[in-house]
Scaffold this active site. Structure first.
Site, PDB file in Angstrom:
ATOM      1  N   HIS A  61       0.055   0.700  -5.027  1.00 29.11           N
ATOM      2  CA  HIS A  61       1.260  -0.064  -5.332  1.00 29.11           C
ATOM      3  C   HIS A  61       1.548  -0.005  -6.825  1.00 29.11           C
ATOM      4  O   HIS A  61       0.625   0.033  -7.645  1.00 29.11           O
ATOM      5  CB  HIS A  61       1.087  -1.532  -4.932  1.00 29.11           C
ATOM      6  CG  HIS A  61       0.628  -1.732  -3.528  1.00 29.11           C
ATOM      7  ND1 HIS A  61       1.376  -1.359  -2.435  1.00 29.11           N
ATOM      8  CD2 HIS A  61      -0.517  -2.261  -3.035  1.00 29.11           C
ATOM      9  CE1 HIS A  61       0.715  -1.656  -1.327  1.00 29.11           C
ATOM     10  NE2 HIS A  61      -0.439  -2.205  -1.666  1.00 29.11           N
ATOM     11  N   GLU A  79      -2.628  -7.684  -5.316  1.00 29.02           N
ATOM     12  CA  GLU A  79      -3.049  -8.419  -4.129  1.00 29.02           C
ATOM     13  C   GLU A  79      -4.538  -8.689  -4.192  1.00 29.02           C
ATOM     14  O   GLU A  79      -5.253  -8.140  -5.047  1.00 29.02           O
ATOM     15  CB  GLU A  79      -2.703  -7.624  -2.870  1.00 29.02           C
ATOM     16  CG  GLU A  79      -3.349  -6.251  -2.810  1.00 29.02           C
ATOM     17  CD  GLU A  79      -2.756  -5.352  -1.735  1.00 29.02           C
ATOM     18  OE1 GLU A  79      -1.976  -5.831  -0.909  1.00 29.02           O
ATOM     19  OE2 GLU A  79      -3.080  -4.153  -1.733  1.00 29.02           O
ATOM     20  N   HIS A 137      -6.371   2.315  -2.597  1.00 29.70           N
ATOM     21  CA  HIS A 137      -7.188   1.514  -1.693  1.00 29.70           C
ATOM     22  C   HIS A 137      -6.877   1.817  -0.233  1.00 29.70           C
ATOM     23  O   HIS A 137      -5.823   2.371   0.098  1.00 29.70           O
ATOM     24  CB  HIS A 137      -6.978   0.023  -1.970  1.00 29.70           C
ATOM     25  CG  HIS A 137      -5.562  -0.430  -1.817  1.00 29.70           C
ATOM     26  ND1 HIS A 137      -4.636  -0.316  -2.827  1.00 29.70           N
ATOM     27  CD2 HIS A 137      -4.886  -0.992  -0.782  1.00 29.70           C
ATOM     28  CE1 HIS A 137      -3.467  -0.781  -2.424  1.00 29.70           C
ATOM     29  NE2 HIS A 137      -3.596  -1.211  -1.178  1.00 29.70           N
ATOM     30  N   ARG A 157       2.262   5.633   0.137  1.00 30.23           N
ATOM     31  CA  ARG A 157       1.223   6.130   1.042  1.00 30.23           C
ATOM     32  C   ARG A 157       0.787   7.512   0.573  1.00 30.23           C
ATOM     33  O   ARG A 157       1.599   8.423   0.434  1.00 30.23           O
ATOM     34  CB  ARG A 157       1.790   6.176   2.469  1.00 30.23           C
ATOM     35  CG  ARG A 157       0.745   6.321   3.554  1.00 30.23           C
ATOM     36  CD  ARG A 157       1.400   6.295   4.938  1.00 30.23           C
ATOM     37  NE  ARG A 157       2.088   5.040   5.209  1.00 30.23           N
ATOM     38  CZ  ARG A 157       3.393   4.935   5.411  1.00 30.23           C
ATOM     39  NH1 ARG A 157       4.168   5.996   5.377  1.00 30.23           N
ATOM     40  NH2 ARG A 157       3.933   3.755   5.657  1.00 30.23           N
TER      41      ARG A 157
END
Length: 271
Positions: A61, A79, A137, A157
């Site tokens: 991200h 996050e 991740h 992605r």
């Protein structure tokens, strides 16, 4: 307005048709995510449960600075994950075993060897990981976790195990950090203890065991925050918030915590 947050069940091909209590999946549904819809009074944060039966894609991200530079507004995504259940071989891929440049990562993403370059962490309930923007991740199979994140849906992605979904290699390589994951972002959280899990720069997150201490009350007392019970219940005004649900509190004094319970509480910080 109700303090209880609306819940959205999200079907995913990698989700589960049998969920741990208190959740249930409707017959024929594979539920991968359960969202607590962000309230208008606190749109910056999204809290969700994630349950996996297969590995999720390798992804990354961007940061707020990167999305602002592209004219997308403040849409970065940092996050964190608190593991609530894990099968014996469950693992997370976070960062890399060594340092790699963008060309090496692109090549590895295209031929699938990026899995072997990543650093894989065996997990158990109570493990906690903060995922800064730019950290490559992947969540493996057999994991149940609570995710607290900036409320953004921008995901690049990089690799998807041959599934027929779009990859975002140009965008992803522009923000991905080809480096090992830092130990400071990982801890094991005791089941029965007060723990500050995150303290800025974008949000704060605490685990409260029983009644909150004065320090927590002072830090969260300045504005609205989210309440996510993991054991027992909390009351916001006259409404009970129990495990499997979440709530919005406008003031710290509005919440009655269960002296025998446990909660996560989360609040945005900064601009």
């Amino acid at each position: 307005m109700s303090a209880v947050l609306p819940i959205r069940e999200v079907e995913k091909p990698w989700g589960r048709d049998a969920l741990p209590a208190p959740f249930t999946a409707r017959e024929g549904k594979r539920i991968g995510e359960i969202w607590f819809e962000p309230p208008p009074a606190l749109p910056q944060l999204l809290v969700k449960y994630i349950f996996t039966s297969e590995a999720l894609s390798v992804q990354v991200h961007p940061s707020d600075a990167e999305t602002l530079a592209k004219g997308l507004g403040r849409q970065g995504k940092e996050e964190c994950w608190l593991i609530v259940s894990a099968e014996p071989d469950a693992k997370l891929g976070i960062g890399f075993r060594d340092k790699y440049d963008a060309d090496m990562l692109r090549k590895a993403a295209l031929d699938g060897s990026i899995e072997q370059l990543m650093q894989w962490h065996a997990v158990r309930p109570g493990d906690f990981f903060y995922i800064p923007a730019g950290t490559v991740h992947a969540i493996g199979a057999g994991v149940g976790l609570i995710e607290v994140q900036q409320n953004s849906d921008i995901t690049y992605r990089l690799y998807d195990y041959g599934r027929p979904r779009e990859l975002h290699l140009d965008e992803g390589m522009a923000v991905a950090k080809g480096e090992p994951y830092q130990d400071q972002y990982h801890m094991h959280v005791p089941d029965r203890d007060d723990v500050t899990l995150v303290e800025g720069p974008l949000f704060r997150l605490d685990q409260i065991e029983g009644l909150p201490n004065e320090d927590v009350a002072l830090r969260y007392g300045a504005g609205s925050f989210l309440v996510i019970p993991t054991r027992g219940e909390a009351r916001i005004g006259s409404e009970a918030i129990r495990p499997g649900s979440g709530g919005l509190a406008a003031r710290f004094d509005d919440v009655a915590f269960d002296e025998n319970g446990a909660c996560l509480i989360a609040q945005p910080v900064g601009a």
